[in-house]
Design a protein around this motif. Structure first.
Motif, short mmCIF file in Angstrom:
data_model
loop_
_atom_site.label_atom_id
_atom_site.label_comp_id
_atom_site.label_asym_id
_atom_site.label_seq_id
_atom_site.Cartn_x
_atom_site.Cartn_y
_atom_site.Cartn_z
N VAL A 168 -1.64 -2.45 -3.82
CA VAL A 168 -3.06 -2.52 -3.27
C VAL A 168 -3.87 -1.45 -3.87
O VAL A 168 -5.04 -1.64 -4.39
CB VAL A 168 -3.13 -2.44 -1.70
CG1 VAL A 168 -4.58 -2.42 -1.29
CG2 VAL A 168 -2.46 -3.68 -1.14
N ILE A 228 -8.83 -8.79 -1.62
CA ILE A 228 -7.91 -8.67 -0.34
C ILE A 228 -8.13 -9.97 0.45
O ILE A 228 -7.21 -10.43 0.97
CB ILE A 228 -8.32 -7.51 0.19
CG1 ILE A 228 -8.05 -6.27 -0.34
CG2 ILE A 228 -7.81 -7.46 1.59
CD1 ILE A 228 -8.28 -4.99 0.51
N ILE A 277 -0.19 -9.70 1.75
CA ILE A 277 -0.71 -8.25 1.18
C ILE A 277 -0.62 -7.29 2.66
O ILE A 277 -0.79 -7.83 3.58
CB ILE A 277 -2.15 -8.24 1.08
CG1 ILE A 277 -2.62 -9.03 -0.27
CG2 ILE A 277 -2.90 -6.68 0.76
CD1 ILE A 277 -4.19 -9.34 -0.51
N ALA A 295 -7.02 0.04 1.80
CA ALA A 295 -6.81 0.15 0.41
C ALA A 295 -7.16 1.57 -0.22
O ALA A 295 -7.00 2.65 0.63
CB ALA A 295 -7.70 -0.92 -0.46
N SER A 335 0.89 -1.28 0.07
CA SER A 335 -0.08 0.13 -0.05
C SER A 335 0.91 1.24 0.17
O SER A 335 1.90 1.16 0.06
CB SER A 335 -0.91 0.04 1.10
OG SER A 335 -1.86 -1.13 1.19
N LEU A 371 -1.69 -4.06 4.05
CA LEU A 371 -2.81 -2.69 4.22
C LEU A 371 -2.28 -1.64 5.10
O LEU A 371 -1.26 -1.67 5.68
CB LEU A 371 -4.03 -3.46 4.45
CG LEU A 371 -4.62 -4.47 3.73
CD1 LEU A 371 -5.84 -5.00 4.13
CD2 LEU A 371 -4.75 -3.77 2.27
#
Length: 234
Positions: free
Chosen positions: A67, A182, A135, A146, A37, A137
């Motif tokens: 992201v 996600i 991922i 996101a 991110s 975030l």
């Protein structure tokens, strides 16, 4: 959901990076597909990686995806890609072949479709969606994650893996990963720092119906494997 508390943001980011490094080392595949991110926390993260983790992680095995991204030039100071490039990719000489950026300078709806295809072509699927190995975030002051904002909760259940969103105040267009993408069964790391975000942590701990309407709380509580790293004590 797991949650770890630290004295400050740097210690929290070190712990998160250590866990990420362990995942990268353990994976038995040629590449580790990581989605990152932007924002202030990401800047701290990239600086830490360049300063302290330059030789501690095998970055050559990592493929970098986003992201979300603001619909601006990659040279614009608001570009998430630019921050990663300046603070991390360039200092470590990360190969461009490992970097799959969102083209923020392109037409938003066309780019969301193009980037969806890029991800589908390079990240192996699990059921309907590509599955990243991890991922990372963020969490905005308003509880967005996101570029899914509280005024556009439909993106939490959208069918496409990437879509266009707009900032609720500025109207700026963004490309964002959707909720189903996600939540596609991968480890999710969420660093959340600062007392002004204490209400987010409290909501995650206490739960309740309201968490359904705050994007970051919805994602964390719905995820199979989400870990919060925070300096906020409650």
């Amino acid at each position: 959901m797991k949650m770890y508390y630290y004295a400050d943001a740097k210690q929290a980011l070190r712990s998160m990076t250590d866990q990420l490094g362990a995942l990268i080392s353990a994976i038995g595949e040629p590449y580790f597909n990581l989605a990152v991110s932007g924002g202030g926390t990401a800047k701290k993260m990239f600086s830490l990686w360049a300063d302290e983790y330059r030789s501690l992680i095998d970055w050559k095995r990592v493929r970098f995806y986003w992201v979300d991204e603001r619909c601006v030039s990659p040279k614009d100071d608001e570009s998430n890609y630019k921050h990663a490039k300046d603070l991390f990719f360039d200092p470590l000489k990360i190969s461009t072949e490992q970097i799959f950026r969102i083209h923020g300078e392109s037409k938003p709806y066309e780019e969301s479709e193009r980037y969806s295809e890029v991800v589908r072509d390079h990240v192996p699927p699990v059921e309907k969606y590509p599955r990243f190995h991890s991922i990372i975030l963020g969490a905005g002051d308003d509880g967005h994650t996101a570029s899914i904002f509280p005024d556009n909760l439909s993106l939490l259940t959208a069918k496409d893996n990437y879509a266009v969103s707009h900032h609720p105040l500025s109207g700026q267009a963004r490309i964002t990963m959707t909720g189903p993408q996600i939540l596609c069964r991968c480890p999710i790391f969420v660093p959340i720092f600062g007392e002004h975000k204490k209400w987010i942590i409290e909501g995650l701990v206490k739960g309740g119906e309201k968490t359904t309407y705050i994007p970051v709380q919805y994602i964390v509580r719905a995820a199979e494997d989400a870990t919060i790293f925070t300096d906020i004590a409650i």
